[in-house]
Design a protein around this motif. Structure first.
Motif, PDB file in Angstrom:
ATOM      1  N   VAL A  64       0.840  -1.197   0.000  1.00 38.35           N
ATOM      2  CA  VAL A  64       0.000   0.000   0.000  1.00 38.35           C
ATOM      3  C   VAL A  64       0.878   1.250   0.000  1.00 38.35           C
ATOM      4  CG1 VAL A  64      -1.779   1.279   1.234  1.00 38.35           C
ATOM      5  CG2 VAL A  64      -1.843  -1.224   1.210  1.00 38.35           C
ATOM      6  N   LEU A  65       1.878   1.279   0.884  1.00 34.13           N
ATOM      7  CA  LEU A  65       2.762   2.438   0.990  1.00 34.13           C
ATOM      8  C   LEU A  65       3.553   2.681  -0.284  1.00 34.13           C
ATOM      9  CD1 LEU A  65       4.215   1.974   4.585  1.00 34.13           C
ATOM     10  CD2 LEU A  65       2.406   3.535   3.869  1.00 34.13           C
ATOM     11  N   LEU A  66       3.698   1.647  -1.112  1.00 36.54           N
ATOM     12  CA  LEU A  66       4.469   1.798  -2.352  1.00 36.54           C
ATOM     13  C   LEU A  66       3.855   2.851  -3.275  1.00 36.54           C
ATOM     14  CD1 LEU A  66       7.011   0.631  -3.710  1.00 36.54           C
ATOM     15  CD2 LEU A  66       5.526  -1.031  -4.856  1.00 36.54           C
ATOM     16  N   ARG A  67       2.583   3.190  -3.057  1.00 39.05           N
ATOM     17  CA  ARG A  67       1.998   4.288  -3.838  1.00 39.05           C
ATOM     18  C   ARG A  67       2.742   5.610  -3.594  1.00 39.05           C
ATOM     19  NH1 ARG A  67      -1.179  -0.458  -3.749  1.00 39.05           N
ATOM     20  NH2 ARG A  67      -2.632  -0.294  -5.503  1.00 39.05           N
ATOM     21  N   ASP A  70       8.526   7.158  -1.225  1.00 37.23           N
ATOM     22  CA  ASP A  70       9.363   7.725  -0.172  1.00 37.23           C
ATOM     23  C   ASP A  70       8.933   7.290   1.220  1.00 37.23           C
ATOM     24  OD1 ASP A  70      10.948   9.015  -1.999  1.00 37.23           O
ATOM     25  OD2 ASP A  70      10.097  11.007  -1.668  1.00 37.23           O
ATOM     26  N   TYR A  71       7.727   6.749   1.364  1.00 36.98           N
ATOM     27  CA  TYR A  71       7.261   6.271   2.665  1.00 36.98           C
ATOM     28  C   TYR A  71       7.867   4.912   3.038  1.00 36.98           C
ATOM     29  CZ  TYR A  71       3.414   9.678   3.271  1.00 36.98           C
ATOM     30  OH  TYR A  71       2.654  10.802   3.464  1.00 36.98           O
ATOM     31  N   VAL A  72       8.249   4.139   2.054  1.00 42.51           N
ATOM     32  CA  VAL A  72       8.576   2.735   2.298  1.00 42.51           C
ATOM     33  C   VAL A  72       9.761   2.565   3.236  1.00 42.51           C
ATOM     34  CG1 VAL A  72       9.330   0.563   1.238  1.00 42.51           C
ATOM     35  CG2 VAL A  72       7.511   1.926   0.170  1.00 42.51           C
ATOM     36  N   MET A  73      10.890   3.139   2.926  1.00 36.31           N
ATOM     37  CA  MET A  73      12.090   2.888   3.720  1.00 36.31           C
ATOM     38  C   MET A  73      12.041   3.510   5.116  1.00 36.31           C
ATOM     39  SD  MET A  73      13.700   0.682   2.146  1.00 36.31           S
ATOM     40  CE  MET A  73      15.146   0.634   3.226  1.00 36.31           C
ATOM     41  N   PRO A  74      11.600   4.768   5.275  1.00 36.15           N
ATOM     42  CA  PRO A  74      11.478   5.276   6.642  1.00 36.15           C
ATOM     43  C   PRO A  74      10.541   4.431   7.500  1.00 36.15           C
ATOM     44  CG  PRO A  74      11.382   7.075   5.087  1.00 36.15           C
ATOM     45  CD  PRO A  74      11.315   5.819   4.281  1.00 36.15           C
TER      46      PRO A  74
END
Length: 214
Positions: A64-67, A70-74
């Protein structure tokens, strides 16, 4: 009968047959994106995820965050911190996660963390009470202090001086920040997955019923 009333009646009849959880499962709003449709930023986020976690990015909340790549790694780095470097013990960390999952009625989060919570020492009786939405009986002192801190923060968006003082005395400043951060982080993930209606794994049953809405 007006059309909206007829639609509501049909939904209610259908829900009584198949169950509301089945309806929710059929409405995955943000399913995994096909790899061949990933943008360059999504490919990089997925590659960085795999390098750090040693597995492919294939399930919520990450799909979901892959949309928003920049959210994924943090988000992943916070997850790994919670697993291996929390200022709280593994038992208390998992307990705090379950408190957030229950408050947000996040069945995905709850199902994901009941195994680690059991392994870390959270008792079945405590998990059962949480799932039912009631205060657990016979908590250890550290569990009671954490429960009061987390539930007060979630319910009131603040913590009283007395509750804060108990948490500070028990866990120190790092533990207080950790406890508040756990509730914030897992509330964030729960909200994302609740909005997306991320489904449970095939065959899994929802363990949490929604809290009554006022």
């Amino acid at each position: 009968m007006h059309k909206p009333q007829l639609a509501a009646l049909l939904i209610a009849m259908f829900a009584s047959i198949v169950g509301f959880d089945t309806i929710a499962r059929a409405q995955d709003r943000l399913p995994p994106i096909s790899v061949d449709r990933w943008s360059p930023a999504q490919k990089k986020a997925a590659a960085d995820y795999k390098e750090l976690r040693k597995q492919d990015l294939t399930a919520p909340p990450w799909t979901v965050l892959l949309r928003v790549p920049d959210y994924v790694m943090p988000s992943l780095e916070l997850r790994i911190h919670n697993q291996i470097n929390s200022a709280l013990s593994p038992k208390l960390t998992e307990f705090a996660i379950l408190i957030a999952a229950r408050q947000l009625t996040s069945n995905f989060e709850w199902t994901t963390h009941t195994g680690p919570a059991t392994k870390a020492g959270v008792s079945p009786a405590i998990m059962a009470a949480l799932a039912e939405g009631r205060r657990p009986d016979r908590m250890a002192e550290d569990e009671e202090v954490l429960y009061d801190f987390c539930t007060e923060l979630l319910h009131n968006q603040s913590v009283s001086d007395a509750t804060y003082a108990r948490a500070l005395a028990k866990f120190g400043e790092p533990g207080v920040v950790e406890a508040a951060s756990l509730e914030g982080y897992y509330t964030f993930l729960a909200m994302v997955m609740n909005a997306a209606r991320s489904p449970l794994a095939a065959g899994a049953k929802p363990a949490l019923a929604p809290f009554p809405q006022h």
